[in-house]
Motif scaffolding. Structure first.
Motif, PDB file in Angstrom:
ATOM      1  N   UNK A  70      33.432  83.111  68.755  1.00 51.37           N
ATOM      2  CA  UNK A  70      34.409  82.649  67.753  1.00 51.37           C
ATOM      3  C   UNK A  70      34.235  81.168  67.435  1.00 51.37           C
ATOM      4  N   UNK A  71      33.871  80.378  68.447  1.00 53.48           N
ATOM      5  CA  UNK A  71      33.722  78.931  68.255  1.00 53.48           C
ATOM      6  C   UNK A  71      32.270  78.486  68.299  1.00 53.48           C
ATOM      7  N   UNK A 115      30.717  77.777  70.828  1.00 53.54           N
ATOM      8  CA  UNK A 115      30.655  76.724  71.831  1.00 53.54           C
ATOM      9  C   UNK A 115      30.850  77.357  73.204  1.00 53.54           C
ATOM     10  N   UNK A 116      30.565  76.610  74.259  1.00 52.25           N
ATOM     11  CA  UNK A 116      30.716  77.139  75.602  1.00 52.25           C
ATOM     12  C   UNK A 116      32.189  77.369  75.929  1.00 52.25           C
ATOM     13  N   UNK A 117      32.442  78.473  76.634  1.00 52.01           N
ATOM     14  CA  UNK A 117      33.797  78.796  77.063  1.00 52.01           C
ATOM     15  C   UNK A 117      34.219  77.835  78.172  1.00 52.01           C
ATOM     16  N   UNK A 118      35.450  77.309  78.069  1.00 50.50           N
ATOM     17  CA  UNK A 118      35.956  76.329  79.019  1.00 50.50           C
ATOM     18  C   UNK A 118      37.057  76.930  79.881  1.00 50.50           C
ATOM     19  N   UNK A 119      37.201  76.378  81.113  1.00 52.30           N
ATOM     20  CA  UNK A 119      38.326  76.774  81.957  1.00 52.30           C
ATOM     21  C   UNK A 119      39.498  75.838  81.693  1.00 52.30           C
ATOM     22  N   UNK A 120      40.568  75.966  82.497  1.00 48.99           N
ATOM     23  CA  UNK A 120      41.773  75.163  82.266  1.00 48.99           C
ATOM     24  C   UNK A 120      41.518  73.679  82.447  1.00 48.99           C
ATOM     25  N   UNK A 121      40.528  73.325  83.254  1.00 46.78           N
ATOM     26  CA  UNK A 121      40.208  71.920  83.496  1.00 46.78           C
ATOM     27  C   UNK A 121      39.197  71.364  82.486  1.00 46.78           C
ATOM     28  N   UNK A 122      38.774  72.192  81.556  1.00 42.77           N
ATOM     29  CA  UNK A 122      37.830  71.746  80.544  1.00 42.77           C
ATOM     30  C   UNK A 122      36.379  71.854  80.945  1.00 42.77           C
ATOM     31  N   UNK A 123      36.106  72.507  82.075  1.00 40.80           N
ATOM     32  CA  UNK A 123      34.733  72.683  82.533  1.00 40.80           C
ATOM     33  C   UNK A 123      34.139  73.971  81.966  1.00 40.80           C
ATOM     34  N   UNK A 124      32.824  73.994  81.817  1.00 41.01           N
ATOM     35  CA  UNK A 124      32.163  75.198  81.333  1.00 41.01           C
ATOM     36  C   UNK A 124      32.345  76.340  82.335  1.00 41.01           C
ATOM     37  N   UNK A 125      32.680  77.510  81.819  1.00 41.70           N
ATOM     38  CA  UNK A 125      32.784  78.702  82.664  1.00 41.70           C
ATOM     39  C   UNK A 125      31.381  79.230  82.934  1.00 41.70           C
TER      40      UNK A 125
END
Length: 338
Positions: free
Chosen positions: A238-239, A241-251
């Motif tokens: 959808x974006x 871009x890399x999927x991020x976790x709650x802390x903003x880190x790449x999953x």
């Protein structure tokens, strides 16, 4: 003669016909009320002297019958023709493919999902005499295609597989195995196999007991792991871009080989880590070749005679007639094309 509809779901469209008739009835009532509002009968008679209610009703009738014919044509009425006396020897194989978003990781190029599709197509090409079905799963499992010998259709379903088909995210391997098993003949205790293709990322505690139960019922379970133990980030389609976790880190998604190996062992099958689709397909089909084959007559070889074109022709004729039926009384020089 035995008749059937090839696409019976389209017959639901016949529900539109009563609705159209109801709307036409409402139109007639509205016309009567409009004439009553005008009030003067002689004026109404003069205004409608060239109008034929019977021809107006006839035009509607022709249109409704044409609509009905089109809907029946879409459902494709068929008659069972001559059945070719064709026997085949093979096994029933359900492909269970993970289409969760983690399968979009690119630790295998172009990504895990595309490489899985390549593998499935190569397996299909090697199984000329076998019936193949397809279950797609992520957070839920869906029967995408029941067992069939139509391998061209199988490839089409595989090509269309993706995360959008199963919007709920997760990895419900146990549910997927159960759904695949439901496609088999429950009375047989052999000739059946499941090929599970997944990165096994989310541990499913129910999967191992289910695999053991299926093995006891004669189902061989082979598994294929896709991805790398080191893992890779997930690209969100959808974006882009890399999927991020709650802390903003790449999953980071990693291949869970241990679970897939356990499932294969419990299912009396083999585990293969996908690197080269051709080699993996060879190993899987070699293992499937160890299953005792059965000789059966396949209904897919029945020659069905289709009649959809008769209904299409009827609809065209009726619509042409409707065009040339004037709403004017006979003798009027004005046609319905005005």
């Amino acid at each position: 003669m035995n008749f059937r509809f090839e696409h019976i779901i389209f017959l639901a469209g016949l529900a539109v016909v009563p609705l159209v008739i109801f709307l036409f009835w409402r139109l007639l009532n509205w016309k009567k009320k409009t004439m009553a509002v005008i009030g003067d009968p002689s004026l109404v008679k003069e205004l409608l002297k060239n109008y034929s209610p019977k021809k107006f009703n006839l035009k509607f009738l022709l249109s409704v019958i044409a609509l009905t014919a089109v809907i029946i044509a879409m459902a494709n009425l068929q008659r069972k023709g001559k059945m070719e006396n064709v026997n085949r020897k093979g096994v029933d194989v359900m492909i269970v493919m993970d289409v969760s978003k983690s399968m979009l990781a690119q630790d295998i190029k172009p990504n895990r999902l595309e490489r899985a599709k390549q593998l499935v197509n190569k397996i299909i090409e090697r199984m000329e005499n076998d019936r193949i079905g397809l279950v797609l799963f992520a957070g839920r499992a869906y029967m995408q295609m029941p067992l069939t010998t139509d391998h061209s259709a199988s490839k089409m379903y595989v090509q269309n597989a993706g995360p959008d088909v199963v919007p709920t995210q997760g990895t419900v391997i146990a549910e997927a195995l159960k759904m695949a098993n439901s496609a088999f003949n429950s009375k047989e205790r052999k000739y059946k196999s499941i090929v599970l293709i997944s990165d096994g990322e989310d541990h499913d505690p129910e999967a191992l007991p289910v695999a053991k139960t299926l093995q006891q019922n004669g189902v061989m379970i082979n598994t294929v792991g896709i991805g790398s133990p080191e893992g890779a980030p997930i690209i969100d389609p959808n974006t882009n871009d890399f999927k991020k976790d709650a802390q903003g880190n790449n999953v980071i998604t990693k291949l869970n080989e241990a679970e897939l190996q356990q499932l294969a062992q419990a299912g009396n099958g083999i585990y293969e880590r996908l690197e080269d689709p051709t080699e993996t397909a060879d190993e899987i089909t070699k293992q499937l070749g160890t299953i005792e084959q059965k000789a059966v007559s396949d209904n897919s070889y029945i020659n069905y005679i289709s009649y959809f074109y008769w209904f299409i022709a009827l609809a065209i004729v009726l619509l042409l007639l409707e065009m040339f039926v004037s709403e004017k009384r006979s003798g009027s020089s004005i046609t319905s094309f005005d």
